[in-house]
Design a protein around this motif. Structure first.
Motif, PDB file in Angstrom:
ATOM      1  N   LEU A 129      76.170  51.614  15.222  1.00 57.10           N
ATOM      2  CA  LEU A 129      77.142  51.471  14.135  1.00 57.10           C
ATOM      3  C   LEU A 129      77.495  52.826  13.527  1.00 57.10           C
ATOM      4  O   LEU A 129      78.657  53.085  13.213  1.00 57.10           O
ATOM      5  N   LYS A 130      76.516  53.696  13.378  1.00 52.54           N
ATOM      6  CA  LYS A 130      76.755  55.018  12.804  1.00 52.54           C
ATOM      7  C   LYS A 130      77.522  55.921  13.761  1.00 52.54           C
ATOM      8  O   LYS A 130      78.331  56.732  13.335  1.00 52.54           O
ATOM      9  N   ARG A 131      77.243  55.781  15.051  1.00 55.34           N
ATOM     10  CA  ARG A 131      77.754  56.739  16.020  1.00 55.34           C
ATOM     11  C   ARG A 131      79.079  56.352  16.671  1.00 55.34           C
ATOM     12  O   ARG A 131      79.761  57.231  17.186  1.00 55.34           O
ATOM     13  N   ASN A 132      79.437  55.078  16.700  1.00 58.24           N
ATOM     14  CA  ASN A 132      80.678  54.725  17.395  1.00 58.24           C
ATOM     15  C   ASN A 132      81.865  55.261  16.609  1.00 58.24           C
ATOM     16  O   ASN A 132      81.885  55.240  15.387  1.00 58.24           O
ATOM     17  N   LYS A 133      82.835  55.802  17.344  1.00 58.93           N
ATOM     18  CA  LYS A 133      83.961  56.522  16.736  1.00 58.93           C
ATOM     19  C   LYS A 133      85.175  55.632  16.495  1.00 58.93           C
ATOM     20  O   LYS A 133      86.190  56.102  16.026  1.00 58.93           O
ATOM     21  N   HIS A 134      85.059  54.353  16.828  1.00 59.86           N
ATOM     22  CA  HIS A 134      86.236  53.484  16.752  1.00 59.86           C
ATOM     23  C   HIS A 134      86.131  52.422  15.669  1.00 59.86           C
ATOM     24  O   HIS A 134      86.961  51.533  15.593  1.00 59.86           O
ATOM     25  N   GLY A 135      85.077  52.484  14.856  1.00 58.44           N
ATOM     26  CA  GLY A 135      84.939  51.496  13.796  1.00 58.44           C
ATOM     27  C   GLY A 135      84.658  50.100  14.323  1.00 58.44           C
ATOM     28  O   GLY A 135      85.059  49.110  13.713  1.00 58.44           O
ATOM     29  N   THR A 136      83.968  50.015  15.456  1.00 59.85           N
ATOM     30  CA  THR A 136      83.653  48.708  16.032  1.00 59.85           C
ATOM     31  C   THR A 136      82.794  47.924  15.043  1.00 59.85           C
ATOM     32  O   THR A 136      81.789  48.439  14.547  1.00 59.85           O
ATOM     33  N   PRO A 137      83.180  46.670  14.748  1.00 63.18           N
ATOM     34  CA  PRO A 137      82.432  45.871  13.766  1.00 63.18           C
ATOM     35  C   PRO A 137      80.994  45.589  14.206  1.00 63.18           C
ATOM     36  O   PRO A 137      80.693  45.505  15.394  1.00 63.18           O
ATOM     37  N   GLU A 138      80.134  45.417  13.221  1.00 65.44           N
ATOM     38  CA  GLU A 138      78.716  45.150  13.489  1.00 65.44           C
ATOM     39  C   GLU A 138      78.531  43.933  14.389  1.00 65.44           C
ATOM     40  O   GLU A 138      77.713  43.954  15.314  1.00 65.44           O
ATOM     41  N   GLU A 139      79.290  42.866  14.130  1.00 67.75           N
ATOM     42  CA  GLU A 139      79.150  41.642  14.940  1.00 67.75           C
ATOM     43  C   GLU A 139      79.445  41.919  16.423  1.00 67.75           C
ATOM     44  O   GLU A 139      78.794  41.384  17.308  1.00 67.75           O
ATOM     45  N   THR A 140      80.435  42.763  16.668  1.00 68.55           N
ATOM     46  CA  THR A 140      80.815  43.091  18.047  1.00 68.55           C
ATOM     47  C   THR A 140      79.719  43.906  18.725  1.00 68.55           C
ATOM     48  O   THR A 140      79.357  43.637  19.871  1.00 68.55           O
ATOM     49  N   ILE A 141      79.167  44.868  18.020  1.00 68.11           N
ATOM     50  CA  ILE A 141      78.096  45.685  18.598  1.00 68.11           C
ATOM     51  C   ILE A 141      76.855  44.835  18.848  1.00 68.11           C
ATOM     52  O   ILE A 141      76.214  44.943  19.900  1.00 68.11           O
ATOM     53  N   LYS A 142      76.524  43.961  17.902  1.00 72.34           N
ATOM     54  CA  LYS A 142      75.377  43.060  18.109  1.00 72.34           C
ATOM     55  C   LYS A 142      75.586  42.210  19.356  1.00 72.34           C
ATOM     56  O   LYS A 142      74.651  42.003  20.144  1.00 72.34           O
ATOM     57  N   ARG A 143      76.811  41.707  19.536  1.00 71.49           N
ATOM     58  CA  ARG A 143      77.113  40.887  20.707  1.00 71.49           C
ATOM     59  C   ARG A 143      76.985  41.704  21.998  1.00 71.49           C
ATOM     60  O   ARG A 143      76.446  41.231  22.997  1.00 71.49           O
ATOM     61  N   MET A 144      77.464  42.947  21.974  1.00 70.04           N
ATOM     62  CA  MET A 144      77.351  43.806  23.159  1.00 70.04           C
ATOM     63  C   MET A 144      75.892  44.003  23.554  1.00 70.04           C
ATOM     64  O   MET A 144      75.538  43.897  24.729  1.00 70.04           O
ATOM     65  N   VAL A 145      75.049  44.288  22.560  1.00 73.13           N
ATOM     66  CA  VAL A 145      73.627  44.511  22.834  1.00 73.13           C
ATOM     67  C   VAL A 145      72.975  43.225  23.338  1.00 73.13           C
ATOM     68  O   VAL A 145      72.224  43.231  24.319  1.00 73.13           O
ATOM     69  N   LYS A 146      73.295  42.100  22.688  1.00 73.34           N
ATOM     70  CA  LYS A 146      72.713  40.810  23.082  1.00 73.34           C
ATOM     71  C   LYS A 146      73.161  40.390  24.486  1.00 73.34           C
ATOM     72  O   LYS A 146      72.371  39.883  25.283  1.00 73.34           O
ATOM     73  N   ASP A 147      74.434  40.643  24.810  1.00 78.45           N
ATOM     74  CA  ASP A 147      74.996  40.187  26.084  1.00 78.45           C
ATOM     75  C   ASP A 147      74.787  41.161  27.232  1.00 78.45           C
ATOM     76  O   ASP A 147      75.187  40.876  28.362  1.00 78.45           O
ATOM     77  N   TRP A 148      74.183  42.323  26.966  1.00 80.43           N
ATOM     78  CA  TRP A 148      74.015  43.346  28.000  1.00 80.43           C
ATOM     79  C   TRP A 148      73.398  42.752  29.260  1.00 80.43           C
ATOM     80  O   TRP A 148      72.414  42.012  29.210  1.00 80.43           O
ATOM     81  N   GLN A 149      74.004  43.073  30.375  1.00 83.20           N
ATOM     82  CA  GLN A 149      73.547  42.563  31.665  1.00 83.20           C
ATOM     83  C   GLN A 149      73.273  43.757  32.576  1.00 83.20           C
ATOM     84  O   GLN A 149      74.201  44.470  32.964  1.00 83.20           O
ATOM     85  N   ALA A 150      72.005  43.963  32.896  1.00 83.61           N
ATOM     86  CA  ALA A 150      71.661  45.018  33.847  1.00 83.61           C
ATOM     87  C   ALA A 150      72.205  44.607  35.211  1.00 83.61           C
ATOM     88  O   ALA A 150      72.077  43.448  35.610  1.00 83.61           O
ATOM     89  N   VAL A 151      72.830  45.538  35.886  1.00 81.63           N
ATOM     90  CA  VAL A 151      73.420  45.232  37.191  1.00 81.63           C
ATOM     91  C   VAL A 151      72.931  46.285  38.184  1.00 81.63           C
ATOM     92  O   VAL A 151      73.333  47.447  38.120  1.00 81.63           O
TER      93      VAL A 151
END
Length: 161
Positions: A129-151
Motif C-alpha cells: 500500500l505504501k509503495r504502489n505508485k498508482h493508488g491501488t485500493p487496499e481491497e484490491t491489493i489484499k485480493r491480489m495477495v490472497k489470489d496469488w497463484q504460483a505458476v
C-alpha cells in the motif's frame, strides 16, 4: 540468440516495474530489440497516471493486440535480424491472466521467462500500500495477495492445453 518473452508478475507495489527496467536495460545491452508493454502505460495522460476502471478491459485488449503484432512480426523476421525481447509488465496474478500471451510466445518459438520481484515486501499488504505508485485500493491489493497463484513450468502447462 532466441526471441524472449518476459512475464512480470506480482501485486501492485511489489517492484515489478523496477525489475522490468533492469531487464529492459540488460537485454538492450545484450543486443535485443526490447518491447516493454504494460496496460498501465495506457492510463498515462500528459505524464500523469489516471486509472479509469471503465477502460481497464479496453486497455488490456489493446496491450494484448500490441503484443500479438510485435511477436508475430519478430517471428516472421526470424533469422538474420536483431532478436526481440518482449516484457509484459502487468500484475498477472493468476495463470489465466497471462496464459494467452504464453501460448502465442510458444507458437512463435519465444523463450518464456517469468519474473517475480524478490523484494521483502512483495506480498506484504501494508508495505505494498505504501509503495504502489498508482493508488491501488487496499481491497484490491489484499485480493491480489490472497489470489496469488504460483505458476511453475509454464511451457509444460502450455503443452497440456
Amino acid at each position: 540468440m532466441k526471441n524472449k518473452f518476459l512475464i512480470m508478475r506480482g501485486p501492485s507495489g511489489s517492484g515489478k516495474s523496477t525489475l522490468a527496467k533492469e531487464l529492459h536495460d540488460k537485454h538492450l545491452a545484450e543486443g535485443y530489440q526490447v518491447f516493454w508493454l504494460s496496460t498501465d502505460f495506457l492510463f498515462m495522460v500528459d505524464g500523469v497516471y489516471k486509472f479509469d476502471k471503465d477502460k481497464l478491459h479496453e486497455n488490456h485488449t489493446e496491450t494484448f493486440a500490441d503484443y500479438c503484432k510485435i511477436s508475430s512480426s519478430a517471428y516472421l523476421k526470424s533469422g538474420g535480424y536483431t532478436p526481440a525481447c518482449i516484457i509484459l509488465d502487468n500484475t498477472n496474478i493468476t495463470w489465466w491472466q497471462f496464459f494467452h500471451y504464453a501460448l502465442i510466445a510458444k507458437k512463435f518459438s519465444f523463450e518464456i521467462e517469468q519474473h517475480v520481484p524478490t523484494t521483502k515486501w512483495a506480498f506484504c499488504v501494508d508495505e505494498l500500500l505504501k509503495r504502489n505508485k498508482h493508488g491501488t485500493p487496499e481491497e484490491t491489493i489484499k485480493r491480489m495477495v490472497k489470489d496469488w497463484q504460483a505458476v511453475d513450468h509454464i511451457e509444460e502447462r502450455i503443452k497440456k492445453l
